[in-house]
Design a protein around this motif. Structure first.
Motif, mmCIF file in Angstrom:
data_model
loop_
_atom_site.group_PDB
_atom_site.id
_atom_site.type_symbol
_atom_site.label_atom_id
_atom_site.label_comp_id
_atom_site.label_asym_id
_atom_site.label_seq_id
_atom_site.Cartn_x
_atom_site.Cartn_y
_atom_site.Cartn_z
ATOM 1 N N ILE A 157 37.748 -2.327 -45.627
ATOM 2 C CA ILE A 157 38.924 -3.199 -45.694
ATOM 3 C C ILE A 157 38.899 -4.131 -44.486
ATOM 4 N N ARG A 158 38.882 -5.425 -44.738
ATOM 5 C CA ARG A 158 39.044 -6.392 -43.654
ATOM 6 C C ARG A 158 40.329 -7.170 -43.916
ATOM 7 N N PHE A 159 40.957 -7.676 -42.873
ATOM 8 C CA PHE A 159 42.241 -8.351 -43.057
ATOM 9 C C PHE A 159 42.478 -9.328 -41.908
ATOM 10 N N ALA A 168 49.369 -2.814 -34.288
ATOM 11 C CA ALA A 168 48.874 -1.528 -34.764
ATOM 12 C C ALA A 168 49.687 -1.036 -35.960
ATOM 13 N N ALA A 169 50.988 -1.264 -35.915
ATOM 14 C CA ALA A 169 51.846 -0.881 -37.049
ATOM 15 C C ALA A 169 51.506 -1.695 -38.289
ATOM 16 N N ASP A 170 51.025 -2.924 -38.104
ATOM 17 C CA ASP A 170 50.562 -3.718 -39.246
ATOM 18 C C ASP A 170 49.395 -3.019 -39.937
ATOM 19 N N VAL A 171 48.469 -2.487 -39.142
ATOM 20 C CA VAL A 171 47.309 -1.780 -39.703
ATOM 21 C C VAL A 171 47.777 -0.582 -40.523
ATOM 22 N N VAL A 172 48.670 0.203 -39.948
ATOM 23 C CA VAL A 172 49.184 1.389 -40.653
ATOM 24 C C VAL A 172 49.966 0.967 -41.900
ATOM 25 N N GLY A 173 50.718 -0.134 -41.777
ATOM 26 C CA GLY A 173 51.445 -0.639 -42.933
ATOM 27 C C GLY A 173 50.512 -1.063 -44.057
ATOM 28 N N LEU A 174 49.369 -1.650 -43.697
ATOM 29 C CA LEU A 174 48.387 -2.039 -44.706
ATOM 30 C C LEU A 174 47.808 -0.794 -45.385
ATOM 31 N N LEU A 175 47.502 0.235 -44.601
ATOM 32 C CA LEU A 175 47.032 1.481 -45.206
ATOM 33 C C LEU A 175 48.079 2.042 -46.162
ATOM 34 N N ASP A 176 49.355 1.988 -45.755
ATOM 35 C CA ASP A 176 50.435 2.452 -46.635
ATOM 36 C C ASP A 176 50.434 1.670 -47.945
ATOM 37 N N ALA A 177 50.341 0.336 -47.826
ATOM 38 C CA ALA A 177 50.406 -0.525 -49.012
ATOM 39 C C ALA A 177 49.238 -0.263 -49.966
ATOM 40 N N LEU A 178 48.104 0.161 -49.397
ATOM 41 C CA LEU A 178 46.922 0.426 -50.223
ATOM 42 C C LEU A 178 46.817 1.887 -50.642
ATOM 43 N N GLY A 179 47.813 2.693 -50.256
ATOM 44 C CA GLY A 179 47.815 4.091 -50.642
ATOM 45 C C GLY A 179 46.760 4.920 -49.933
ATOM 46 N N ILE A 180 46.434 4.545 -48.713
ATOM 47 C CA ILE A 180 45.390 5.230 -47.946
ATOM 48 C C ILE A 180 46.041 6.095 -46.870
ATOM 49 N N GLU A 181 45.755 7.382 -46.906
ATOM 50 C CA GLU A 181 46.368 8.305 -45.946
ATOM 51 C C GLU A 181 45.714 8.209 -44.576
ATOM 52 N N ARG A 182 44.372 8.195 -44.548
ATOM 53 C CA ARG A 182 43.645 8.159 -43.279
ATOM 54 C C ARG A 182 42.446 7.233 -43.416
ATOM 55 N N ALA A 183 42.053 6.608 -42.305
ATOM 56 C CA ALA A 183 40.933 5.672 -42.337
ATOM 57 C C ALA A 183 40.142 5.752 -41.047
ATOM 58 N N HIS A 184 38.863 5.399 -41.146
ATOM 59 C CA HIS A 184 38.079 5.110 -39.964
ATOM 60 C C HIS A 184 38.516 3.718 -39.492
ATOM 61 N N VAL A 185 38.860 3.586 -38.238
ATOM 62 C CA VAL A 185 39.413 2.336 -37.719
ATOM 63 C C VAL A 185 38.427 1.742 -36.731
ATOM 64 N N ALA A 227 38.763 0.537 -41.921
ATOM 65 C CA ALA A 227 39.514 -0.695 -41.666
ATOM 66 C C ALA A 227 38.897 -1.448 -40.491
ATOM 67 N N LEU A 228 38.596 -2.726 -40.705
ATOM 68 C CA LEU A 228 38.001 -3.590 -39.691
ATOM 69 C C LEU A 228 39.069 -4.508 -39.104
ATOM 70 N N ILE A 229 39.214 -4.486 -37.776
ATOM 71 C CA ILE A 229 40.248 -5.267 -37.098
ATOM 72 C C ILE A 229 39.570 -6.287 -36.199
#
Length: 295
Positions: free
Chosen positions: A53-55, A98-115, A25-27
């Motif tokens: 993933i960029r957002f 930061a919770a937005d990032v985790v929420g996006l991972l949730d929405a995409l069904g991703i358990e863990r990501a390189h951030v 995930a790219l922030i």
């Protein structure tokens, strides 16, 4: 590009690569839309085996804007921050972002990501690692800092450029951004002005909201010093910083690497507060090497 509900708000995002590959995930930073993670940069990461993933952060691009919360008093927030006082209640916090990032991972069904985060995005990435370590494979903080007031501040001309109101006319806005970039960018690397003008113009067309930048900035100022919290981070961490950064001096990178146990540090000669194309191979190699160490 697509839009999902994440952490209760609309987040615009785009993915590159195979969803079966490890997610990355790219922030982006203050007021910077996801298109400032350039397509080729995302493609290069994809070719290294990542699902990229960029957002758009909240209050930026095509994600949810919080205009109903009004324009905060940036001057008062900066005065309080510099004096060590409590910043007046921000519209939202870096923890919310930061919770937005985790929420996006949730929405995409991703358990863990390189951030991976740049500038304010680095601060958000740090906060994800602090608050949600189970969701983080690795954390990369680029041209960012800890919020420690002992770290040298921005160069006066860089701070002036950051705080100068942006014009509402498209052509004037692009000229303003070029002028700003020439102050904060990388003196040791070539500046592709035509490409930059195109990207800034596309960003203006997607969304122009200076009030959103103000709300993001106050969230940064209100977060204060993260150094003690970063000492508890145990996810593999990489810190990348330009030696010639006038907006977030390289000491901010040193302080971040010092705070996180075992953090790797990459200082790039001639790099300022941007991601010059010629530095991409070093940056991408370092991110991929960190990811490899987690597998």
């Amino acid at each position: 590009m697509a839009n999902v509900t994440a952490n209760g708000i609309a987040i615009e995002y785009e993915c590159f690569g195979d969803p079966k590959q490890p997610a990355l995930a790219l922030i982006m930073g203050l007021g910077a839309q996801m298109i400032f993670w350039q397509d080729d940069f995302c493609g290069d990461l994809r070719s290294r085996g990542f699902h990229v993933i960029r957002f758009d952060n909240r209050d930026c691009g095509l994600s949810r804007h919080f205009k109903e919360l009004g324009i905060p008093d940036v001057g008062a927030a900066m005065t309080a921050s510099l004096s060590g006082e409590t910043v007046p209640a921000p519209p939202y916090t870096l923890r919310d972002m930061a919770a937005d990032v985790v929420g996006l991972l949730d929405a995409l069904g991703i358990e863990r990501a390189h951030v991976v985060g740049a500038s304010m995005g680095g601060m958000i990435a740090q906060t994800v690692a602090i608050e949600h370590p189970a969701r983080v494979r690795s954390m990369t903080s680029i041209m960012s800092t800890t919020g420690n007031r002992e770290v040298p501040p921005a160069a006066p001309e860089a701070m002036t450029a950051l705080l100068t109101p942006s014009p509402s006319d498209r052509a004037e806005f692009i000229d303003h951004m070029v002028k700003t970039f020439r102050i904060v960018g990388s003196p040791g690397f070539e500046f592709d002005e035509a490409s930059f003008r195109d990207r800034v113009g596309r960003a203006f067309d997607r969304s122009y909201d200076p009030s959103g930048v103000a709300r993001q900035l106050v969230a940064v100022l209100a977060d204060g010093d993260r150094k003690q919290r970063l000492r508890g981070v145990r996810v593999p961490t990489l810190v990348i910083h330009g030696k010639s950064d006038p907006l977030v001096p390289v000491e901010g990178g040193f302080d971040t690497a010092d705070a996180v146990p075992g953090a790797r540090l990459l200082v790039i000669e001639g790099m300022g507060h941007d991601l010059p194309r010629a530095a991409w191979p070093k940056i991408i190699d370092a991110i991929a090497s960190l990811a490899d160490s987690t597998s």
